[in-house]
Design a protein around this motif. Structure first.
Motif, mmCIF file in Angstrom:
data_model
loop_
_atom_site.group_PDB
_atom_site.id
_atom_site.type_symbol
_atom_site.label_atom_id
_atom_site.label_comp_id
_atom_site.label_asym_id
_atom_site.label_seq_id
_atom_site.Cartn_x
_atom_site.Cartn_y
_atom_site.Cartn_z
ATOM 1 N N GLN A 72 34.067 21.240 -21.456
ATOM 2 C CA GLN A 72 34.538 20.663 -22.703
ATOM 3 C C GLN A 72 35.899 21.258 -23.072
ATOM 4 O O GLN A 72 36.233 22.371 -22.669
ATOM 5 C CB GLN A 72 33.534 20.935 -23.834
ATOM 6 N N PRO A 73 36.717 20.517 -23.869
ATOM 7 C CA PRO A 73 37.997 21.081 -24.308
ATOM 8 C C PRO A 73 37.787 22.405 -25.037
ATOM 9 O O PRO A 73 36.883 22.539 -25.865
ATOM 10 C CB PRO A 73 38.543 20.002 -25.245
ATOM 11 N N LEU A 74 38.614 23.362 -24.714
ATOM 12 C CA LEU A 74 38.493 24.688 -25.305
ATOM 13 C C LEU A 74 39.231 24.765 -26.629
ATOM 14 O O LEU A 74 40.265 24.127 -26.807
ATOM 15 C CB LEU A 74 39.070 25.743 -24.361
ATOM 16 N N ASP A 75 38.704 25.583 -27.534
ATOM 17 C CA ASP A 75 39.484 25.992 -28.696
ATOM 18 C C ASP A 75 39.712 27.494 -28.578
ATOM 19 O O ASP A 75 39.203 28.154 -27.676
ATOM 20 C CB ASP A 75 38.798 25.618 -30.016
ATOM 21 N N VAL A 76 40.497 28.035 -29.484
ATOM 22 C CA VAL A 76 40.861 29.451 -29.391
ATOM 23 C C VAL A 76 39.624 30.343 -29.429
ATOM 24 O O VAL A 76 39.505 31.292 -28.643
ATOM 25 C CB VAL A 76 41.833 29.827 -30.534
ATOM 26 N N ALA A 77 38.694 30.049 -30.314
ATOM 27 C CA ALA A 77 37.514 30.902 -30.479
ATOM 28 C C ALA A 77 36.660 30.909 -29.219
ATOM 29 O O ALA A 77 36.183 31.965 -28.777
ATOM 30 C CB ALA A 77 36.692 30.442 -31.679
ATOM 31 N N THR A 78 36.462 29.735 -28.620
ATOM 32 C CA THR A 78 35.645 29.648 -27.408
ATOM 33 C C THR A 78 36.314 30.368 -26.248
ATOM 34 O O THR A 78 35.657 31.085 -25.476
ATOM 35 C CB THR A 78 35.397 28.187 -27.028
ATOM 36 N N LEU A 79 37.621 30.192 -26.117
ATOM 37 C CA LEU A 79 38.346 30.889 -25.060
ATOM 38 C C LEU A 79 38.256 32.393 -25.234
ATOM 39 O O LEU A 79 37.966 33.132 -24.284
ATOM 40 C CB LEU A 79 39.814 30.458 -25.061
ATOM 41 N N ARG A 80 38.488 32.868 -26.446
ATOM 42 C CA ARG A 80 38.429 34.304 -26.707
ATOM 43 C C ARG A 80 37.044 34.859 -26.409
ATOM 44 O O ARG A 80 36.895 35.893 -25.761
ATOM 45 C CB ARG A 80 38.822 34.581 -28.157
ATOM 46 N N ASP A 81 36.009 34.156 -26.884
ATOM 47 C CA ASP A 81 34.638 34.620 -26.668
ATOM 48 C C ASP A 81 34.294 34.647 -25.177
ATOM 49 O O ASP A 81 33.616 35.571 -24.707
ATOM 50 C CB ASP A 81 33.649 33.722 -27.416
ATOM 51 N N SER A 82 34.753 33.634 -24.436
ATOM 52 C CA SER A 82 34.460 33.581 -23.005
ATOM 53 C C SER A 82 35.153 34.715 -22.262
ATOM 54 O O SER A 82 34.562 35.358 -21.391
ATOM 55 C CB SER A 82 34.888 32.233 -22.430
ATOM 56 N N LEU A 83 36.417 34.966 -22.591
ATOM 57 C CA LEU A 83 37.151 36.059 -21.953
ATOM 58 C C LEU A 83 36.538 37.416 -22.304
ATOM 59 O O LEU A 83 36.398 38.288 -21.443
ATOM 60 C CB LEU A 83 38.618 36.024 -22.369
ATOM 61 N N LYS A 84 36.164 37.572 -23.561
ATOM 62 C CA LYS A 84 35.561 38.840 -23.969
ATOM 63 C C LYS A 84 34.217 39.051 -23.283
ATOM 64 O O LYS A 84 33.886 40.162 -22.851
ATOM 65 C CB LYS A 84 35.388 38.882 -25.487
ATOM 66 N N GLY A 85 33.426 37.972 -23.169
ATOM 67 C CA GLY A 85 32.138 38.091 -22.487
ATOM 68 C C GLY A 85 32.299 38.511 -21.047
ATOM 69 O O GLY A 85 31.563 39.366 -20.546
ATOM 70 N N PHE A 86 33.278 37.922 -20.355
ATOM 71 C CA PHE A 86 33.554 38.309 -18.972
ATOM 72 C C PHE A 86 33.967 39.771 -18.897
ATOM 73 O O PHE A 86 33.485 40.529 -18.057
ATOM 74 C CB PHE A 86 34.662 37.424 -18.393
ATOM 75 N N ALA A 87 34.898 40.168 -19.773
ATOM 76 C CA ALA A 87 35.422 41.534 -19.742
ATOM 77 C C ALA A 87 34.318 42.563 -19.979
ATOM 78 O O ALA A 87 34.208 43.558 -19.257
ATOM 79 C CB ALA A 87 36.529 41.691 -20.782
ATOM 80 N N ALA A 88 33.489 42.313 -20.983
ATOM 81 C CA ALA A 88 32.414 43.254 -21.304
ATOM 82 C C ALA A 88 31.398 43.312 -20.169
ATOM 83 O O ALA A 88 30.918 44.391 -19.794
ATOM 84 C CB ALA A 88 31.737 42.849 -22.609
ATOM 85 N N ASN A 89 31.072 42.148 -19.607
ATOM 86 C CA ASN A 89 30.108 42.078 -18.517
ATOM 87 C C ASN A 89 30.619 42.832 -17.294
ATOM 88 O O ASN A 89 29.892 43.603 -16.661
ATOM 89 C CB ASN A 89 29.848 40.609 -18.202
ATOM 90 N N TRP A 90 31.901 42.624 -16.952
ATOM 91 C CA TRP A 90 32.475 43.291 -15.786
ATOM 92 C C TRP A 90 32.530 44.804 -15.993
ATOM 93 O O TRP A 90 32.186 45.578 -15.094
ATOM 94 C CB TRP A 90 33.879 42.744 -15.501
#
Length: 219
Positions: free
Chosen positions: A84-102
């Motif tokens: 789905q088209p991204l908004d700023v909040a979704t992009l930020r949350d997705s990047l943060k989730g990846f970073a924390a998980n890694w």
């Protein structure tokens, strides 16, 4: 593409069965406990299975190690946005989730032990474990996150020319010197709160470098 990376592409999409997951977790446990002293006999005993089954599934020790590295790398996940088209909040949350998980994965004793062995093998030429870890760890994780970065660019939220360069920047901001310190024996311990804070800081820094002003890409 190298043979190792071709093999990763061929096998990386297969999800291990529940029984195979027990075997792969047994391998990881043995690596943490004994370092490089890993044998098919020891794995069979720990996982309560036969050596014949191990050879049927993985062919040899390198095949077992490759599957184990893939299993460990699968714990690092990119955020899901379902196309789905991204908004700023979704992009930020997705990047943060990846970073924390890694971060959570690399600070654990399993990743530390596995990477130490891989480095030793790469230096001595004892096996191709270093190449296996590189192909199924760093390279696979990069290919897992790049679609999110490219979707952010398509939505007008990120600006970059090359997704590999953007990923490497993000990877560096997230990892900093943490992994090398751990590999060299630094008794560094990150709490869940510290991991969350570090992940958020890395995302803020990345967006400061690559983020675009548009908060509503379709407007």
């Amino acid at each position: 593409m190298s043979n190792t990376m071709i093999q990763a592409a061929e096998h990386g999409s297969e999800t291990p069965s529940a029984r195979q997951q027990v075997v792969l977790d047994a391998v990881l446990d043995l690596i943490v406990e004994g370092g490089d002293q890993l044998t098919m006999d020891a794995v069979a005993r720990r996982a309560s299975c036969s050596k014949e089954t191990l050879y049927k599934w993985y062919r040899d020790r390198d095949g077992l190690l490759r599957a184990t590295v893939q299993w460990q790398a699968s714990r690092v996940r990119a955020g899901r946005y379902d196309g789905q088209p991204l908004d700023v909040a979704t992009l930020r949350d997705s990047l943060k989730g990846f970073a924390a998980n890694w971060l959570q994965v690399i600070v654990g004793p399993t990743s530390i032990a596995l990477n130490r062995i891989a480095i030793g093998h790469a230096a001595s030429g004892r096996s191709n474990l270093g190449g296996i870890v590189l192909a199924n760890g760093r390279f696979t994780i990069g290919e897992r996150l790049k679609p999110l970065l490219e979707a952010g660019r398509a939505a007008g939220l990120l600006g970059f020319d090359d997704s590999e360069t953007a990923f490497r920047t993000f990877f560096g901001l997230v990892g900093r010197d943490i992994q090398i310190r751990l590999l060299l024996g630094d008794a560094l311990a990150l709490s869940a709160a510290e991991i969350d804070h570090d992940a958020e800081t890395a995302v803020d820094q990345f967006l400061a470098l690559y983020g675009q002003a548009r908060s509503h890409p379709n407007s």
